[in-house]
Design a protein around this motif. Sequence first.
Motif, mmCIF file in Angstrom:
data_model
loop_
_atom_site.group_PDB
_atom_site.id
_atom_site.type_symbol
_atom_site.label_atom_id
_atom_site.label_comp_id
_atom_site.label_asym_id
_atom_site.label_seq_id
_atom_site.Cartn_x
_atom_site.Cartn_y
_atom_site.Cartn_z
ATOM 1 N N CYS A 325 8.246 25.766 5.843
ATOM 2 C CA CYS A 325 9.328 26.571 6.428
ATOM 3 C C CYS A 325 9.250 26.689 7.949
ATOM 4 O O CYS A 325 10.253 26.988 8.597
ATOM 5 C CB CYS A 325 9.328 27.961 5.799
ATOM 6 S SG CYS A 325 10.022 27.981 4.136
ATOM 7 N N ALA A 360 14.572 19.854 1.115
ATOM 8 C CA ALA A 360 15.419 21.017 0.823
ATOM 9 C C ALA A 360 14.591 22.287 0.945
ATOM 10 O O ALA A 360 13.558 22.436 0.291
ATOM 11 C CB ALA A 360 15.996 20.897 -0.582
ATOM 12 N N ALA A 362 14.740 26.084 0.126
ATOM 13 C CA ALA A 362 15.495 27.100 -0.604
ATOM 14 C C ALA A 362 15.242 28.474 0.010
ATOM 15 O O ALA A 362 14.266 28.681 0.729
ATOM 16 C CB ALA A 362 15.081 27.097 -2.070
ATOM 17 N N LYS A 363 16.144 29.391 -0.287
ATOM 18 C CA LYS A 363 15.979 30.770 0.171
ATOM 19 C C LYS A 363 16.043 31.708 -1.017
ATOM 20 O O LYS A 363 16.933 31.604 -1.861
ATOM 21 C CB LYS A 363 17.057 31.139 1.193
ATOM 22 C CG LYS A 363 16.854 30.488 2.548
ATOM 23 C CD LYS A 363 17.817 31.052 3.585
ATOM 24 C CE LYS A 363 17.559 30.443 4.952
ATOM 25 N NZ LYS A 363 18.470 31.002 5.984
ATOM 26 N N ILE A 364 15.090 32.604 -1.086
ATOM 27 C CA ILE A 364 15.058 33.642 -2.120
ATOM 28 C C ILE A 364 15.078 34.984 -1.417
ATOM 29 O O ILE A 364 14.180 35.300 -0.625
ATOM 30 C CB ILE A 364 13.794 33.504 -2.998
ATOM 31 C CG1 ILE A 364 13.815 32.157 -3.727
ATOM 32 C CG2 ILE A 364 13.715 34.662 -3.990
ATOM 33 C CD1 ILE A 364 12.598 31.919 -4.587
ATOM 34 N N CYS A 368 12.909 31.984 3.422
ATOM 35 C CA CYS A 368 12.673 30.562 3.172
ATOM 36 C C CYS A 368 11.485 30.385 2.236
ATOM 37 O O CYS A 368 10.474 31.095 2.341
ATOM 38 C CB CYS A 368 12.416 29.842 4.492
ATOM 39 S SG CYS A 368 12.078 28.072 4.304
ATOM 40 N N PRO A 371 8.512 24.051 0.243
ATOM 41 C CA PRO A 371 8.697 23.096 -0.856
ATOM 42 C C PRO A 371 7.600 23.172 -1.899
ATOM 43 O O PRO A 371 7.864 23.074 -3.094
ATOM 44 C CB PRO A 371 8.685 21.749 -0.137
ATOM 45 C CG PRO A 371 9.170 22.046 1.232
ATOM 46 C CD PRO A 371 8.627 23.406 1.559
ATOM 47 N N LEU A 374 8.240 26.286 -3.951
ATOM 48 C CA LEU A 374 9.460 26.089 -4.721
ATOM 49 C C LEU A 374 9.175 25.230 -5.941
ATOM 50 O O LEU A 374 9.582 25.538 -7.051
ATOM 51 C CB LEU A 374 10.518 25.421 -3.845
ATOM 52 C CG LEU A 374 11.885 25.178 -4.487
ATOM 53 C CD1 LEU A 374 12.544 26.493 -4.851
ATOM 54 C CD2 LEU A 374 12.770 24.383 -3.554
ATOM 55 N N ASN A 375 8.413 24.184 -5.774
ATOM 56 C CA ASN A 375 8.071 23.304 -6.888
ATOM 57 C C ASN A 375 7.200 24.010 -7.911
ATOM 58 O O ASN A 375 7.317 23.802 -9.111
ATOM 59 C CB ASN A 375 7.360 22.056 -6.371
ATOM 60 C CG ASN A 375 8.328 21.111 -5.683
ATOM 61 O OD1 ASN A 375 9.510 21.382 -5.659
ATOM 62 N ND2 ASN A 375 7.817 20.029 -5.126
ATOM 63 N N THR A 378 9.385 26.340 -9.922
ATOM 64 C CA THR A 378 10.182 25.539 -10.852
ATOM 65 C C THR A 378 9.339 25.065 -12.016
ATOM 66 O O THR A 378 9.747 25.123 -13.173
ATOM 67 C CB THR A 378 10.790 24.335 -10.117
ATOM 68 O OG1 THR A 378 11.555 24.817 -9.009
ATOM 69 C CG2 THR A 378 11.665 23.515 -11.031
#
Length: 459
Positions: A325, A360, A362-364, A368, A371, A374-375, A378
């Motif tokens: 980020c 990419a 993402a924002k939660i 920010c 990655p 985020l992975n 997921t």
Amino acid sequence: MRVAMAGRWACARACPASCTCTPERSCSVLCDRSGMAELPKEFPCEASAINLDKNRLKFLSERAFGTLPSLKTLSLDHNNISFITPGAFKGLSNLLELKMAHNEYISYLHTRTFTGLKKLLRLDLSDCNLFNIPDRIFIEQIALKELLCFQNNFRRIPGAIRGMENLTHIYLERNKIEAVAYNSLLGLGSLKYLNLQENRINVIHDQAFQDLVRLENFYLNDNLLSSLPRVAFQGLSCLKMLNLGGNQLTNVSKTWFGDLVELEVLYLDRNQLVFIEEGTFENLTSLITLHLNSNNLTTLPFAVFQPIYFLGRLYLFRNPWECDCSLAWLKDWMESYKLVRDIPCASPSSVAGLDLSEVAFAKINGTCVDPAELNLTTASSEIASTTENKFNSLISKLLQQELKEEMGNSSESLRNGTAQESEEAQLSDRGSTRGPDLGWVWVSLLWAVSGVYDVMACT
């Protein structure tokens, strides 16, 4: 007309046998590639230029060219000159340019080598075998503007250039210079171009450049610099291009460039940079191009570039970028201004090999998410979802199995007796068989639930 004709005939009459002379009054004498081992005894006195390049000349005696008051340019490049007698150029009082480059046997110059050349503006001694030149060799050349001494064997900047206030260009690249002392460049107040690239410079003294107040182009690239003085370039307010590429710098200090308000191009490429101090570029209000490629940079905080001003090109390739980020601003900048491209990611592993433009973020809740995180989120969701599906499937299979067994028991009873016997048998079977089956079902369900919680805890 008669004067012009007389001039032509004068040049023609005195033109050396192995040379050609141009027809104008101030003729050029072309003796290059003539195989000469010795100088001609006479040159046309009206000659404005003499070209003796690529011959086999070895020795220049005193007054080697006689008296040529009109001569402006003399070229002796690519010969075998090994010795120049003091006073060899006497009689060339109006000479403006002297070229003696690519004479590999010139290793020594006498203090009086250039006696008589009081109007000399340009001197080329490049690609010879000089280890030093005497400090007072240019005592008469006060008008000298350009000095070319690249590709020799100097281990220090020649002291002869100190105080030459009319010098505008100095070429000292590809020598063996090891340091720039505090007094190496004193008195060079008119200097606009200084080339020290491809030497062995590992030390620069404080205030070594203090007198270079008009310097515009400065090449210090491809040396051995691992650090610079705190205010190395103080006072160089006219500098437009600075090349520090190809050194061993590991960090950049915000104190280095504080006075460089006119700087347009800055090279910091091919170093070992891992850190750039915040505020380093804040005074570079004219900067157009910045080279940071081929270093060890992993991140570049936005604060380093505040304010950005009018930067037109930013080169960042060949760095091990960590595309988290902290670089999200750079991706937005790439997309908005199209000023930078080719930022390959080295980490995290989830985006390694991608260009920053392809990552990419993402924002939660407005924040920010890297990655890698985020992975991981997921992946956890996928594991939980898969486990839940397996759990539901297991329950369904168990219940179906119990129902099949009950139906089977009822059919068997009807075939072996009366309705009453069947009812009694059914009741008996329910008492003796169904109890254990239900127990097994619930034990299995408890085992499955326990397994799900174990999996989710691990994720």
